[in-house]
Design an enzyme around this catalytic site. Sequence first.
Site, PDB file in Angstrom:
ATOM      1  N   ASN A  85      13.781 -11.622   4.465  1.00 57.46           N
ATOM      2  CA  ASN A  85      13.075 -12.715   3.411  1.00 57.46           C
ATOM      3  C   ASN A  85      12.262 -13.716   4.059  1.00 57.46           C
ATOM      4  O   ASN A  85      13.057 -14.636   4.524  1.00 57.46           O
ATOM      5  CB  ASN A  85      14.429 -12.890   2.333  1.00 57.46           C
ATOM      6  CG  ASN A  85      13.724 -13.740   1.300  1.00 57.46           C
ATOM      7  OD1 ASN A  85      12.756 -14.198   1.190  1.00 57.46           O
ATOM      8  ND2 ASN A  85      14.525 -13.574   0.165  1.00 57.46           N
ATOM      9  N   LYS A  96      12.795 -17.399   2.197  1.00 57.96           N
ATOM     10  CA  LYS A  96      13.756 -17.949   2.742  1.00 57.96           C
ATOM     11  C   LYS A  96      13.757 -18.686   3.989  1.00 57.96           C
ATOM     12  O   LYS A  96      14.206 -19.918   4.110  1.00 57.96           O
ATOM     13  CB  LYS A  96      15.113 -16.887   2.787  1.00 57.96           C
ATOM     14  CG  LYS A  96      15.792 -16.679   1.333  1.00 57.96           C
ATOM     15  CD  LYS A  96      17.419 -16.028   2.040  1.00 57.96           C
ATOM     16  CE  LYS A  96      18.069 -15.177   0.873  1.00 57.96           C
ATOM     17  NZ  LYS A  96      19.084 -14.690   1.484  1.00 57.96           N
ATOM     18  N   ASP A 130      23.352 -16.227   2.898  1.00 58.53           N
ATOM     19  CA  ASP A 130      23.634 -15.267   1.966  1.00 58.53           C
ATOM     20  C   ASP A 130      23.677 -15.829   0.722  1.00 58.53           C
ATOM     21  O   ASP A 130      24.664 -17.112   0.688  1.00 58.53           O
ATOM     22  CB  ASP A 130      25.274 -14.374   2.231  1.00 58.53           C
ATOM     23  CG  ASP A 130      24.890 -13.122   1.261  1.00 58.53           C
ATOM     24  OD1 ASP A 130      24.025 -12.105   1.585  1.00 58.53           O
ATOM     25  OD2 ASP A 130      25.869 -13.003   0.478  1.00 58.53           O
ATOM     26  N   GLY A 144      12.175 -14.495  -6.086  1.00 58.24           N
ATOM     27  CA  GLY A 144      13.570 -14.381  -6.556  1.00 58.24           C
ATOM     28  C   GLY A 144      13.641 -14.719  -8.023  1.00 58.24           C
ATOM     29  O   GLY A 144      12.874 -14.778  -8.991  1.00 58.24           O
ATOM     30  N   ASP A 170      13.629 -17.816  -8.907  1.00 54.98           N
ATOM     31  CA  ASP A 170      13.064 -19.073  -8.891  1.00 54.98           C
ATOM     32  C   ASP A 170      12.283 -19.393 -10.556  1.00 54.98           C
ATOM     33  O   ASP A 170      12.524 -20.590 -10.955  1.00 54.98           O
ATOM     34  CB  ASP A 170      11.905 -19.439  -8.005  1.00 54.98           C
ATOM     35  CG  ASP A 170      12.567 -20.095  -6.643  1.00 54.98           C
ATOM     36  OD1 ASP A 170      13.852 -20.340  -6.609  1.00 54.98           O
ATOM     37  OD2 ASP A 170      11.512 -20.306  -5.870  1.00 54.98           O
ATOM     38  N   LYS A 215      11.878 -28.485  -4.656  1.00 54.90           N
ATOM     39  CA  LYS A 215      13.031 -27.739  -4.764  1.00 54.90           C
ATOM     40  C   LYS A 215      13.812 -27.829  -3.250  1.00 54.90           C
ATOM     41  O   LYS A 215      14.838 -27.991  -3.105  1.00 54.90           O
ATOM     42  CB  LYS A 215      12.467 -26.233  -4.786  1.00 54.90           C
ATOM     43  CG  LYS A 215      13.534 -25.299  -4.625  1.00 54.90           C
ATOM     44  CD  LYS A 215      12.874 -23.638  -4.394  1.00 54.90           C
ATOM     45  CE  LYS A 215      14.167 -22.845  -4.284  1.00 54.90           C
ATOM     46  NZ  LYS A 215      13.778 -21.435  -3.712  1.00 54.90           N
ATOM     47  N   HIS A 255      20.457 -25.407  -3.312  1.00 57.24           N
ATOM     48  CA  HIS A 255      21.527 -24.861  -2.694  1.00 57.24           C
ATOM     49  C   HIS A 255      21.342 -24.685  -1.274  1.00 57.24           C
ATOM     50  O   HIS A 255      22.199 -25.149  -0.384  1.00 57.24           O
ATOM     51  CB  HIS A 255      22.151 -23.666  -3.199  1.00 57.24           C
ATOM     52  CG  HIS A 255      20.897 -22.500  -3.537  1.00 57.24           C
ATOM     53  ND1 HIS A 255      19.569 -22.772  -3.880  1.00 57.24           N
ATOM     54  CD2 HIS A 255      20.897 -21.062  -3.148  1.00 57.24           C
ATOM     55  CE1 HIS A 255      18.806 -21.711  -3.935  1.00 57.24           C
ATOM     56  NE2 HIS A 255      19.853 -20.724  -3.376  1.00 57.24           N
TER      57      HIS A 255
HETATM   58  P1  IMP Z   1      20.670 -12.764  -0.784  1.00 54.44           P
HETATM   59  O1  IMP Z   1      21.613 -11.216  -0.866  1.00 54.44           O
HETATM   60  O2  IMP Z   1      21.398 -13.652   0.195  1.00 54.44           O
HETATM   61  O3  IMP Z   1      19.249 -12.233  -0.058  1.00 54.44           O
HETATM   62  O4  IMP Z   1      20.286 -13.223  -2.148  1.00 54.44           O
HETATM   63  C1  IMP Z   1      20.542 -12.794  -3.259  1.00 54.44           C
HETATM   64  C2  IMP Z   1      19.569 -12.745  -4.325  1.00 54.44           C
HETATM   65  O5  IMP Z   1      19.290 -14.209  -4.661  1.00 54.44           O
HETATM   66  C3  IMP Z   1      18.272 -12.310  -3.780  1.00 54.44           C
HETATM   67  O6  IMP Z   1      17.516 -11.571  -4.738  1.00 54.44           O
HETATM   68  C4  IMP Z   1      17.351 -13.567  -3.512  1.00 54.44           C
HETATM   69  O7  IMP Z   1      16.007 -13.286  -3.342  1.00 54.44           O
HETATM   70  C5  IMP Z   1      17.785 -14.335  -4.653  1.00 54.44           C
HETATM   71  N1  IMP Z   1      17.705 -15.930  -3.887  1.00 54.44           N
HETATM   72  C6  IMP Z   1      18.505 -16.452  -3.211  1.00 54.44           C
HETATM   73  N2  IMP Z   1      18.115 -17.740  -2.930  1.00 54.44           N
HETATM   74  C7  IMP Z   1      16.963 -17.897  -3.777  1.00 54.44           C
HETATM   75  C8  IMP Z   1      16.132 -19.105  -4.234  1.00 54.44           C
HETATM   76  O8  IMP Z   1      16.337 -20.020  -3.642  1.00 54.44           O
HETATM   77  N3  IMP Z   1      15.339 -18.747  -5.269  1.00 54.44           N
HETATM   78  C9  IMP Z   1      15.206 -17.385  -5.881  1.00 54.44           C
HETATM   79  N4  IMP Z   1      15.867 -16.613  -5.420  1.00 54.44           N
HETATM   80  C10 IMP Z   1      16.838 -16.765  -4.754  1.00 54.44           C
END
Ligand code: IMP
Length: 182
Positions: free
Chosen positions: A13, A16, A69, A142, A144, A162, A167
């Site tokens: 990603n 990120k 994660d 994501g 957002d 942001k 987080h």
């Molecule tokens: P992952 O498994 O760590 O990749 O993240 C879990 C889900 O949360 C994924 O669909 C990411 O796109 C989403 N996600 C994680 N952090 C953010 C963020 O800061 N903004 C928006 N979506 C996020």
Amino acid sequence: MQQSFDLFFASSNSHKYQEAKKILDLFGIKLGFFKSDLEEIQSNSLKDIASKKAKDAFSKCKKPVIIEDDGLFINSLNGFPGPYSSYVFKTIGNKGILDLLKNNRNAKFVSIITYYDKNFLESFDGKLDGTISKYQKGKGWGYDPIFIPKNSKKTFAELNDKNELSHRYKALKKFSNWYLHK
Ligand code: IMP
């Protein structure tokens, strides 16, 4: 000319990574990108998922790595999608989440940052309370466009700052404090 990095962010990603890079720049840590699709174990623990991924990434990258994660935990859904946030985003997406929610829209975003370099395996968490908007607002990646951090009226996608409250920022701040003094 090849740039030298202190450590690598292993992920598929790039959103990120871009955010993590900007945040670690603030702490004077140079973060490279190790673009890779890492296998994700099934677990209810973000920390266990991240630790497994960090070891996997290190075996491929051979350099100090961090893994992130994340999970979006929605109160009225008993914490769902939590560790399954990535799968849920790919399947039902933001529209699917909005369709599931009624009055109680409280939620939190959790980030786990795990560092691994053979000698150290360390995890750091960052949590941010907020609510899920009624509609998608702003252009962002994501979740957002549907996550409104506490004390804000705007979604992550509409905010300019942001990276100063997310987080991700909170977990990376804890990580930096440890990394710079280890
Ligand atoms: P992952 O498994 O760590 O990749 O993240 C879990 C889900 O949360 C994924 O669909 C990411 O796109 C989403 N996600 C994680 N952090 C953010 C963020 O800061 N903004 C928006 N979506 C996020």
